[in-house]
Design an enzyme around this catalytic site. Structure first.
Site, mmCIF file in Angstrom:
data_model
loop_
_atom_site.group_PDB
_atom_site.id
_atom_site.type_symbol
_atom_site.label_atom_id
_atom_site.label_comp_id
_atom_site.label_asym_id
_atom_site.label_seq_id
_atom_site.Cartn_x
_atom_site.Cartn_y
_atom_site.Cartn_z
ATOM 1 N N ALA B 44 96.212 46.549 59.006
ATOM 2 C CA ALA B 44 96.623 47.303 60.188
ATOM 3 C C ALA B 44 95.434 47.566 61.106
ATOM 4 C CB ALA B 44 97.279 48.619 59.762
ATOM 5 N N ARG B 337 112.248 47.001 43.254
ATOM 6 C CA ARG B 337 111.251 47.587 42.363
ATOM 7 C C ARG B 337 111.666 48.914 41.746
ATOM 8 N NH1 ARG B 337 106.014 46.090 46.070
ATOM 9 N NH2 ARG B 337 106.286 43.874 45.781
HETATM 10 C C1 LIG Z 1 97.633 45.131 44.059
HETATM 11 C C2 LIG Z 1 98.490 45.179 45.295
HETATM 12 C C3 LIG Z 1 99.291 44.096 45.632
HETATM 13 C C4 LIG Z 1 100.072 44.142 46.773
HETATM 14 N N1 LIG Z 1 100.850 43.054 47.081
HETATM 15 C C5 LIG Z 1 101.565 43.063 48.224
HETATM 16 C C6 LIG Z 1 102.323 41.919 48.611
HETATM 17 O O1 LIG Z 1 102.336 40.899 47.932
HETATM 18 N N2 LIG Z 1 103.014 41.981 49.770
HETATM 19 C C7 LIG Z 1 103.000 43.086 50.563
HETATM 20 O O2 LIG Z 1 103.630 43.075 51.612
HETATM 21 N N3 LIG Z 1 102.294 44.162 50.220
HETATM 22 C C8 LIG Z 1 101.563 44.190 49.083
HETATM 23 N N4 LIG Z 1 100.842 45.300 48.745
HETATM 24 C C9 LIG Z 1 100.792 46.439 49.668
HETATM 25 C C10 LIG Z 1 99.839 46.143 50.819
HETATM 26 O O3 LIG Z 1 98.754 45.389 50.353
HETATM 27 C C11 LIG Z 1 99.262 47.397 51.454
HETATM 28 O O4 LIG Z 1 100.264 48.306 51.690
HETATM 29 C C12 LIG Z 1 98.621 47.085 52.787
HETATM 30 O O5 LIG Z 1 97.716 46.023 52.657
HETATM 31 C C13 LIG Z 1 97.927 48.287 53.378
HETATM 32 O O6 LIG Z 1 97.222 47.900 54.524
HETATM 33 P P1 LIG Z 1 96.542 48.961 55.460
HETATM 34 O O7 LIG Z 1 95.890 48.195 56.542
HETATM 35 O O8 LIG Z 1 97.523 49.991 55.840
HETATM 36 O O9 LIG Z 1 95.455 49.694 54.540
HETATM 37 P P2 LIG Z 1 94.250 49.165 53.637
HETATM 38 O O10 LIG Z 1 94.201 47.703 53.532
HETATM 39 O O11 LIG Z 1 94.300 49.968 52.398
HETATM 40 O O12 LIG Z 1 92.988 49.570 54.453
HETATM 41 C C14 LIG Z 1 92.497 50.882 54.518
HETATM 42 C C15 LIG Z 1 91.234 50.869 55.332
HETATM 43 O O13 LIG Z 1 90.870 52.190 55.638
HETATM 44 C C16 LIG Z 1 89.512 52.414 55.351
HETATM 45 N N5 LIG Z 1 89.380 53.838 55.085
HETATM 46 C C17 LIG Z 1 90.148 54.617 54.278
HETATM 47 N N6 LIG Z 1 89.791 55.898 54.388
HETATM 48 C C18 LIG Z 1 88.787 55.936 55.282
HETATM 49 C C19 LIG Z 1 88.016 56.987 55.836
HETATM 50 N N7 LIG Z 1 88.231 58.265 55.537
HETATM 51 N N8 LIG Z 1 87.025 56.657 56.698
HETATM 52 C C20 LIG Z 1 86.805 55.366 57.051
HETATM 53 N N9 LIG Z 1 87.541 54.355 56.595
HETATM 54 C C21 LIG Z 1 88.511 54.640 55.726
HETATM 55 C C22 LIG Z 1 89.184 51.480 54.244
HETATM 56 O O14 LIG Z 1 87.809 51.238 54.247
HETATM 57 C C23 LIG Z 1 90.019 50.270 54.644
HETATM 58 O O15 LIG Z 1 89.307 49.527 55.596
HETATM 59 C C24 LIG Z 1 100.065 45.279 47.590
HETATM 60 C C25 LIG Z 1 99.264 46.361 47.252
HETATM 61 C C26 LIG Z 1 98.515 46.335 46.095
HETATM 62 C C27 LIG Z 1 97.760 47.564 45.726
#
Ligand SMILES: Cc1cc2nc3c(=O)[nH]c(=O)nc-3n(C[C@H](O)[C@H](O)[C@H](O)COP(=O)(O)OP(=O)(O)OC[C@H]3O[C@@H](n4cnc5c(N)ncnc54)[C@H](O)[C@@H]3O)c2cc1C
Ligand code: SF4
Ligand code: FES
Lengths: 253, 669
Positions: B44, B337
């Site tokens: 994101a 799930r």
């Molecule tokens: C093992 C696993 C397998 C998965 N498989 C799938 C799948 O096959 N298909 C699917 O659709 N989804 C899957 N998911 C879910 C999906 O991966 C996540 O929901 C999604 O990638 C989250 O993306 P995001 O960008 O919201 O957050 P994240 O990728 O978690 O990124 C968070 C970011 O925020 C930063 N951050 C956090 N707190 C702070 C702070 N206080 N200050 C500065 N930086 C901060 C971190 O450094 C990171 O850059 C899976 C999840 C897991 C755990």
């Protein structure tokens, strides 16, 4: 299948307060380590013990703990990611060790990866190499053509994927006696060189990435192949060869 | 406070198009006058930061890892959905929309989900153009597979590393903009506070994790994309650093926190091995395409297995209970799930679990049927119509290896067992959090100028998330939603000029952060941060886990309140503030987890119904299936912070309207 048991170990660990101060090896004893634990869980256990003794815990890098983020490092008993192949440190398990073993733990050693603290090193040089050209210059507007408009032969897609599987951990650099980053850069260059989408900028990409790699102070590749052996993702030397070909033809243009 | 979701009028299929056409714009020559902060560089955050920079805004991006490429999105294995209908199996935007709403147990917003389905195809196009190496078939076309909760093949994947490839795609776009000087990237920086000026989000306070320096950063808008809060349970499939701090800090500043009790428990994780365990590992759900889930029918057999006296392979076919196939014939092993997880808990609670630990929790994921059938198929395809059993086995295993090799190796490394020879052991584990910061249709929180994207917001998955839809949402938010809605907001800021970090609001916020850090470092406690985190995790897992009831929840609320008191009194944090200090980082995160944990229990207590990941034991039908109460609980529960005692938080309800999908009981039989 071996049942889990508890072992006692001795640890020699590199301690270094920060990038300016000199570091040294320290020895620690740790008892009752379950062989079902991962290596990092063993370090957690040691840190818990140190904090309870009011001593400073050991700083090490880690995050996903499932072998994919590339954040963990550690040079264990003289090997990057320790005494198992095809894995990262977080996937190493204590069943690889025996009761009474002494385990030596050091940070990645390479001029281009300066130590930040204890076992943590600075790998941002990899980011800067990527920023120099490791991308396809496409706008993020979504106004792209349908994904199936350009078929990609399965073999090419598979090869590109294999190159793209690099997790940027730096084991290749740490293990290379010249501190070369060719496997990492080769993997990135190959991924795009193999796909139609990356072709247009291929010349600039390889020239820019290699220039940045040299500026970062990585050593030269002398084809010792140590990198391939320690790479947790099986990135093959073929990628270095492909990069060299790309570089050569780009230099001749 | 009145919640305004800002859902546009009109037919569902036209809402987003019409809305976009009328959003205000910022002219290209004005964009360089505007600063945007993006916290988080997962799917994101990285996609949003790259998009804003490309549009011409000045972007500062933050992540706590040493490189944006390591964000937790990297770990996603299975795949990403898109309604492309390449397989000609009847998929469409509407069907993806429908499956997602139904999968979410009718607790998601129609308009958001439809938008997600609409842009899904575009995401794949975008990623392929960036050089993401998705799996291809022999004709060179993109390959698809299916995932739980659907009857079409709409999941795009790159072996078992889809998240990695998608994140590296977004990271490459981000890197390009960093290289061009349009993004200032702050690695190893943690956001610890939001700064509001005149009620609007105008900046953040961040800690440089290497030097310990507390920094002020100003901007015209702040995007929070910091991922999920599953680590409130200590053990989860999340990365060790995943945390709720950014979301919780903005909550304390006035952003409502929605549906915190909705947690997804993933059915196929490796069971817990012991007390020193730090993290749980997911085995991709795609394995359910080939594996059959069972437990021994007879309790004696389960006991013998746990005692090591019997092997699963010794249990005859008729003595195995393939409980998912038995209970849900239409979807079988591919039920969603929440359904699969609860079914596993049920058979283990009844004494059929097979794991030899103190919980006895574990079921088998067995590939032997698949090995047989694929082995035979391959032999036939090779012209061998009379294969021996040995040939079949060897070909079948080879087939499995090609498809899931890396997962099988990973399993073997962790458990020391060979899944080609003996069934995998799996058990549900905390995986994904559907709740999060409440946002409107623009993904804006209740704080003007503070937007929330990806797993950190609550918006698209309802009470349960179907597989392969989180990656889709993260990229949709970052590439295709925020660029429009944030620009609309910023159109009011073209004359504002740079925001000074010398404003009293910045000074005060910085002081608060420093105070809380100093408090921890000078606290003369005796217990480690992990000690408290593990205790919190146990309360959460036992009482706010897969099954919840009134008594347990009430106990949890009280126990967490006491844990909080004890934490502040007795935690010991070594080291100092002006250096790299991982214990301090953990302490600051755990402080927020404790408060959130209590709110999760409070939210679960008020929701007197069962839906999706929220299973209230009091509300189930005769067959043990979830019993939703649409009449009374068809709302988003959004909580407003009211000071130190979390019990005082005030609930606001956003009624959910289903105009385009007929609400029905969820049935996978
Ligand atoms: C093992 C696993 C397998 C998965 N498989 C799938 C799948 O096959 N298909 C699917 O659709 N989804 C899957 N998911 C879910 C999906 O991966 C996540 O929901 C999604 O990638 C989250 O993306 P995001 O960008 O919201 O957050 P994240 O990728 O978690 O990124 C968070 C970011 O925020 C930063 N951050 C956090 N707190 C702070 C702070 N206080 N200050 C500065 N930086 C901060 C971190 O450094 C990171 O850059 C899976 C999840 C897991 C755990
Ligand atoms: S090439 Fe291998 S060893 Fe080198 S950074 Fe990539 S994954 Fe690590
Ligand atoms: S911690 Fe992520 S690869 Fe080891």
């Amino acid at each position: 299948m071996s049942a889990a048991k508890n072992i006692n170990i001795s640890l020699q660990i590199w301690r270094q307060k920060n990038s300016k101060e000199k570091g040294k090896m320290e020895t620690y004893k740790l008892n009752d380590v379950s062989t079902a634990s991962s290596f990092l869980e063993m370090l957690d256990q040691l840190n818990e013990q140190l904090v309870n003794e009011r001593k400073e815990p050991i700083a090490f890098d880690h995050d996903c703990r499932e072998g994919i983020c590339g954040m963990c490092s550690l040079y264990i008993n003289g090997r990057a990611h320790g005494p198992d192949t095809g894995i990262t440190t977080c996937q190493l398990h204590m069943r690889m060790f025996n009761d009474g073993d002494t385990i030596v733990i050091e940070p990645w050693r390479s001029a281009a990866f300066p130590v930040i603290k204890d076992l943590i090193v600075d790998r941002t040089a990899f980011d800067r190499i990527q920023q120099a050209g490791g991308f396809v210059s496409v706008n993020t507007s979504g106004n792209t053509i349908d994904a199936n408009t350009i078929p990609v032969p399965k073999d090419d897609a598979d090869k590109a994927f294999e190159a793209a599987a690099c997790i940027g951990c730096g084991a290749c650099v740490a293990t290379c006696k010249n501190g070369s980053a060719m496997l990492f850069v080769g993997a990135k260059v190959s991924q795009y060189a193999l796909l139609p989408q990356g072709k247009v900028e291929a010349t600039n990409r390889v020239l820019n990435m290699v220039r940045q790699m040299d500026e970062e102070g990585f050593g030269n590749c002398t084809n010792t192949g140590a990198c391939e052996v320690e790479c947790p993702k099986g990135i093959s030397l073929e990628n270095i060869a492909r990069m060299n070909r790309e570089y050569l033809s780009a230099s001749l243009k | 406070m009145k919640l305004d979701s800002k859902i546009p009028e009109g037919h569902i299929s036209q809402k987003w198009t019409d809305y976009k056409d009328h959003l205000k714009l910022v002219a290209p020559n004005n964009r360089p006058k505007i600063d945007i902060i993006v916290v988080g560089t997962g799917l994101a955050g990285a996609s949003a930061a790259a998009s804003f920079a490309e549009m011409g805004y000045n972007v500062k991006a933050f992540c706590y890892q040493d490189s944006p490429r390591r964000a937790h999105s990297i770990a996603a294995q299975g795949g990403i959905n898109a309604a492309k209908n390449y397989q000609n199996d009847g998929d469409s935007t509407f069907r993806l929309f429908y499956d997602t709403i139904k999968g979410g147990d009718y607790r998601a917003r129609e308009a958001n989900v439809h938008r997600l389905a609409e842009v899904s195809g575009n995401i794949i196009d975008q990623c392929v153009a960036q050089g993401v190496p998705f799996a291809r078939d022999y004709g060179g076309m993109l390959d698809n597979r299916s995932f739980g909760g659907t009857q079409v093949q709409r999941t795009f994947y790159a072996a078992g590393q889809t998240g990695q490839q998608l994140l590296l795609g977004a990271y490459s776009s981000l890197s390009r903009q960093i290289g061009l000087g349009k993004i200032d990237m702050y690695n190893r920086h943690e956001m610890l506070e939001l700064v509001k000026v005149d009620g609007k989000a105008r900046g953040i306070i961040a800690r440089n994790l290497i030097t310990g320096e507390i920094e002020r950063h100003s901007a015209h808008a702040v995007i929070i994309a910091t991922g999920g809060y599953g680590n409130v349970y200590f053990l989860s499939t999340n990365a060790m650093g995943s945390n709720v701090t950014a979301g919780w800090k903005i909550h304390k500043q006035g952003a409502l926190f929605a549906n915190p009790c909705y947690v997804q428990i993933h059915p196929t994780c490796i069971p817990v091995h012991g007390t020193n365990q730090s993290k749980l590992t997911l085995m991709s759900e795609s394995l359910r395409n080939s594996g059959r889930i069972w437990v021994p029918k007879k309790k004696e057999d389960a006991e013998a297995i746990r005692a090591g006296k019997m092997k699963p392979t010794q249990i005859a076919e008729e003595d195995r209970d393939y409980y998912l196939e038995r209970k849900y014939p239409a979807f079988g092993n591919l039920v969603p799930r929440d359904v699969a997880s609860r079914a596993a808990k049920e058979v283990c609670d009844a004494g059929h679990g097979i794991e030899a630990n103190d919980t006895n929790e574990g079921v088998y994921l067995d590939f032997s049927t698949e090995i047989q059938s694929k082995g035979k198929q391959t032999a036939y395809a090779k012209g061998n119509h009379n294969p021996s059993q040995e040939e079949i086995l060897s070909l079948g295993k080879k087939w499995l290896e090609e498809k899931y090799g890396n997962l099988f190796t990973m399993y073997q490394k962790i458990t020391d067992e060979n899944p080609y020879e003996t069934p995998m052991k799996i058990y549900p584990a905390v995986h994904y959090t559907m709740g999060g910061v409440w946002v409107d249709y623009n993904l804006q929180s209740t704080i003007p100028g503070c937007f929330v994207a990806g797993e950190a917001n609550f918006s698209d998955h309802g009470a349960n998330r179907l597989g392969a839809s989180a990656l889709m949402q993260g990229l949709a938010d970052g590439y295709f939603v925020l660029p429009y809605t944030v620009s609309d907001y910023l159109s009011g800021d073209i004359r504002t000029g740079k925001i000074s970090t010398d404003l009293p609001e910045f000074v005060e916020a910085e002081k608060n952060v420093k105070d809380s850090i100093n408090k921890f470092l000078s606290n003369n406690g005796t217990k480690t941060v992990d000690h408290f985190h593990k205790r919190l995790g146990l309360i959460m897992w036992n009482k706010v886990g897969m099954g919840r009831n009134e008594k347990g929840l009430q106990e949890a609320i009280g126990e967490i309140a006491s844990l909080k008191e004890e934490f502040y009194k007795d935690v010991y944090v070594p080291g100092s503030s002006d250096e790299l200090n991982p214990e301090l980082e953990k302490a600051l995160r755990v402080a927020d987890f404790i408060e959130l944990g209590q709110l999760m229990a409070i939210d679960a207590l008020q929701r007197k119904e069962s839906c999706g990941g929220h299973f209230r034991e009091e509300y189930q039908d005769a067959e043990g299936e979830t019993l939703r109460d649409d009449e009374n609980f068809k709302f988003v529960g959004a909580w407003e912070y009211k000071g130190y005692d979390i019990k005082n938080e005030e609930l606001h309800k956003e009624e959910l309207k289903y105009e385009f999908i007929k609400i029905a009981a969820r049935n996978y039989k």
